[in-house]
Design a protein around this motif. Structure first.
Motif, PDB file in Angstrom:
ATOM      1  N   ASP A  40       0.819  -1.216   0.000  1.00 53.79           N
ATOM      2  CA  ASP A  40       0.000   0.000   0.000  1.00 53.79           C
ATOM      3  C   ASP A  40       0.853   1.266   0.000  1.00 53.79           C
ATOM      4  O   ASP A  40       0.561   2.230  -0.709  1.00 53.79           O
ATOM      5  CB  ASP A  40      -0.933  -0.005   1.216  1.00 53.79           C
ATOM      6  CG  ASP A  40      -2.094  -0.979   1.052  1.00 53.79           C
ATOM      7  OD1 ASP A  40      -2.229  -1.567  -0.039  1.00 53.79           O
ATOM      8  OD2 ASP A  40      -2.860  -1.154   2.022  1.00 53.79           O
ATOM      9  N   ALA A  41       1.923   1.270   0.785  1.00 58.58           N
ATOM     10  CA  ALA A  41       2.767   2.467   0.863  1.00 58.58           C
ATOM     11  C   ALA A  41       3.472   2.736  -0.467  1.00 58.58           C
ATOM     12  O   ALA A  41       3.575   3.891  -0.904  1.00 58.58           O
ATOM     13  CB  ALA A  41       3.802   2.307   1.985  1.00 58.58           C
ATOM     14  N   VAL A  47       1.840   6.751  -7.171  1.00 53.32           N
ATOM     15  CA  VAL A  47       0.833   7.665  -7.721  1.00 53.32           C
ATOM     16  C   VAL A  47       1.232   9.111  -7.461  1.00 53.32           C
ATOM     17  O   VAL A  47       1.104   9.960  -8.352  1.00 53.32           O
ATOM     18  CB  VAL A  47      -0.558   7.348  -7.124  1.00 53.32           C
ATOM     19  CG1 VAL A  47      -1.582   8.390  -7.586  1.00 53.32           C
ATOM     20  CG2 VAL A  47      -1.015   5.950  -7.527  1.00 53.32           C
ATOM     21  N   ALA A  48       1.715   9.394  -6.268  1.00 51.24           N
ATOM     22  CA  ALA A  48       2.117  10.774  -5.950  1.00 51.24           C
ATOM     23  C   ALA A  48       3.242  11.253  -6.861  1.00 51.24           C
ATOM     24  O   ALA A  48       3.255  12.424  -7.282  1.00 51.24           O
ATOM     25  CB  ALA A  48       2.550  10.859  -4.488  1.00 51.24           C
ATOM     26  N   ALA A  56      -4.907  13.760  -5.543  1.00 54.02           N
ATOM     27  CA  ALA A  56      -5.968  14.119  -4.598  1.00 54.02           C
ATOM     28  C   ALA A  56      -7.129  13.141  -4.677  1.00 54.02           C
ATOM     29  O   ALA A  56      -7.681  12.715  -3.654  1.00 54.02           O
ATOM     30  CB  ALA A  56      -6.445  15.543  -4.869  1.00 54.02           C
ATOM     31  N   THR A  57      -7.512  12.782  -5.897  1.00 56.33           N
ATOM     32  CA  THR A  57      -8.605  11.819  -6.059  1.00 56.33           C
ATOM     33  C   THR A  57      -8.203  10.460  -5.496  1.00 56.33           C
ATOM     34  O   THR A  57      -8.980   9.808  -4.788  1.00 56.33           O
ATOM     35  CB  THR A  57      -8.977  11.674  -7.544  1.00 56.33           C
ATOM     36  OG1 THR A  57      -9.407  12.952  -8.034  1.00 56.33           O
ATOM     37  CG2 THR A  57     -10.103  10.665  -7.730  1.00 56.33           C
ATOM     38  N   TYR A  58      -6.983  10.039  -5.796  1.00 55.06           N
ATOM     39  CA  TYR A  58      -6.507   8.742  -5.303  1.00 55.06           C
ATOM     40  C   TYR A  58      -6.496   8.715  -3.771  1.00 55.06           C
ATOM     41  O   TYR A  58      -6.972   7.758  -3.149  1.00 55.06           O
ATOM     42  CB  TYR A  58      -5.112   8.476  -5.863  1.00 55.06           C
ATOM     43  CG  TYR A  58      -4.474   7.201  -5.378  1.00 55.06           C
ATOM     44  CD1 TYR A  58      -4.733   5.993  -6.015  1.00 55.06           C
ATOM     45  CD2 TYR A  58      -3.594   7.217  -4.293  1.00 55.06           C
ATOM     46  CE1 TYR A  58      -4.136   4.824  -5.559  1.00 55.06           C
ATOM     47  CE2 TYR A  58      -2.996   6.058  -3.848  1.00 55.06           C
ATOM     48  CZ  TYR A  58      -3.267   4.855  -4.479  1.00 55.06           C
ATOM     49  OH  TYR A  58      -2.680   3.711  -4.025  1.00 55.06           O
ATOM     50  N   GLU A  59      -5.981   9.745  -3.156  1.00 54.23           N
ATOM     51  CA  GLU A  59      -5.904   9.793  -1.692  1.00 54.23           C
ATOM     52  C   GLU A  59      -7.286   9.825  -1.049  1.00 54.23           C
ATOM     53  O   GLU A  59      -7.461   9.363   0.082  1.00 54.23           O
ATOM     54  CB  GLU A  59      -5.099  11.013  -1.254  1.00 54.23           C
ATOM     55  CG  GLU A  59      -3.625  10.930  -1.604  1.00 54.23           C
ATOM     56  CD  GLU A  59      -2.895  12.226  -1.333  1.00 54.23           C
ATOM     57  OE1 GLU A  59      -3.535  13.152  -0.770  1.00 54.23           O
ATOM     58  OE2 GLU A  59      -1.712  12.324  -1.694  1.00 54.23           O
ATOM     59  N   VAL A  73      -4.029   0.057 -13.365  1.00 52.63           N
ATOM     60  CA  VAL A  73      -4.080   0.664 -14.691  1.00 52.63           C
ATOM     61  C   VAL A  73      -2.953   1.682 -14.846  1.00 52.63           C
ATOM     62  O   VAL A  73      -2.274   1.741 -15.876  1.00 52.63           O
ATOM     63  CB  VAL A  73      -5.458   1.315 -14.925  1.00 52.63           C
ATOM     64  CG1 VAL A  73      -5.490   2.036 -16.266  1.00 52.63           C
ATOM     65  CG2 VAL A  73      -6.559   0.258 -14.878  1.00 52.63           C
ATOM     66  N   LEU A  74      -2.723   2.467 -13.799  1.00 49.09           N
ATOM     67  CA  LEU A  74      -1.693   3.495 -13.875  1.00 49.09           C
ATOM     68  C   LEU A  74      -0.292   2.899 -13.984  1.00 49.09           C
ATOM     69  O   LEU A  74       0.545   3.405 -14.736  1.00 49.09           O
ATOM     70  CB  LEU A  74      -1.774   4.401 -12.642  1.00 49.09           C
ATOM     71  CG  LEU A  74      -3.034   5.263 -12.520  1.00 49.09           C
ATOM     72  CD1 LEU A  74      -2.995   6.072 -11.222  1.00 49.09           C
ATOM     73  CD2 LEU A  74      -3.191   6.188 -13.721  1.00 49.09           C
TER      74      LEU A  74
END
Length: 255
Positions: A40-41, A47-48, A56-59, A73-74
């Motif tokens: 997870d980390a 992503v960041a 922001a959306t991911y967080e 996907v990313l």
């Protein structure tokens, strides 16, 4: 070409024994494969750093499984390669399927007619997001990631029952049918996500590349009423389709 790189995620660096064995099945059948594992980390950092516009959306995503849906996907969009859920088992070399510059998805299920209408699918086939592959920068992945972020930004998911519609295989399938991408190949269900009945038949062994064990750790396990189970049951696919690739009838080529 799709690089022989396997991306996988889990909530921590400590894998249960069964999942570690499934992971090693990819190495056993593809000795040259590169494993890239993200807890997870590591997902959050990726992503960041690589997709700050989506940060922001991911967080703000409530359910960890939805973060994993978007991340898979990313990461393939950014790096290229294969994504596979931890409960996917590899049964054969993947090189012949990956020798292309197109994205590769697979059919997860053939649904009933009633269920197809309920889900709003153009055809009675659900596309799997438990395993897929693509070269880096593939436009279909870029478009689908953008669509997921847009939807999550406009309407964050607050109920577990809405997860698959927002970021899971239902979202992927609807987007696929709407986009009708000419640069995506889709394997018949027998190739990557065969029913358990088929996966256990030696006669079909040469046609099966991977197997999904459907451990579904994020699901609640609630059993729906009998009528819903009948409507939502999946049809058994043809165990001997011609070739590996499904033809959706809109002119996809390059196989």
């Amino acid at each position: 070409m799709i690089p022989l790189v396997l991306h996988q995620t889990w909530k921590s660096a400590e894998l249960p024994a069964d999942l570690a064995a499934f992971q090693q099945s990819f190495v056993r059948h593809n000795p040259a494969i590169t494993l890239r594992f993200y807890d997870d980390a590591a997902m959050d950092r990726f992503v960041a750093e690589r997709f700050p516009a989506y940060g922001a959306t991911y967080e703000g995503i409530r359910f960890p499984v939805q973060k994993a849906d978007l991340f898979r996907v990313l990461v393939v969009l950014a790096e290229g390669g294969i994504y596979a859920d931890m409960d996917m088992e590899c049964l054969a070399p993947l090189g012949p399927v990956l020798a292309r510059d197109r994205a590769v998805f697979g059919i997860e299920a053939q649904v009933t007619g009633i269920r197809q209408r309920e889900l709003g699918y153009d055809q009675p086939f659900q596309i799997a997001n438990c395993i897929f592959a693509a070269p880096a920068g593939h436009p279909f992945l870029a478009a689908f990631a953008g669509e997921m972020v847009r939807r999550l930004s406009e309407r964050p998911v607050t109920e577990r029952r809405d997860i698959e519609d927002a970021t899971g295989p239902k979202a992927l399938t609807r987007f696929f049918y709407a986009a009708r991408p000419a640069n995506v190949d889709v394997l018949h269900q027998i190739g990557w996500v065969p029913p358990d009945l088929y996966a256990d038949l030696p006669l079909l062994g040469r046609r099966i590349l991977c197997r999904h064990h459907f451990l579904g750790s994020w699901k609640t396990g609630e059993r729906p009423p009998l009528l819903r189970r009948l409507i939502e049951r999946n049809r058994l696919p043809n165990p001997f389709p011609r070739g590996f690739w499904h033809d959706f009838g809109w002119g996809a080529g390059g196989r």
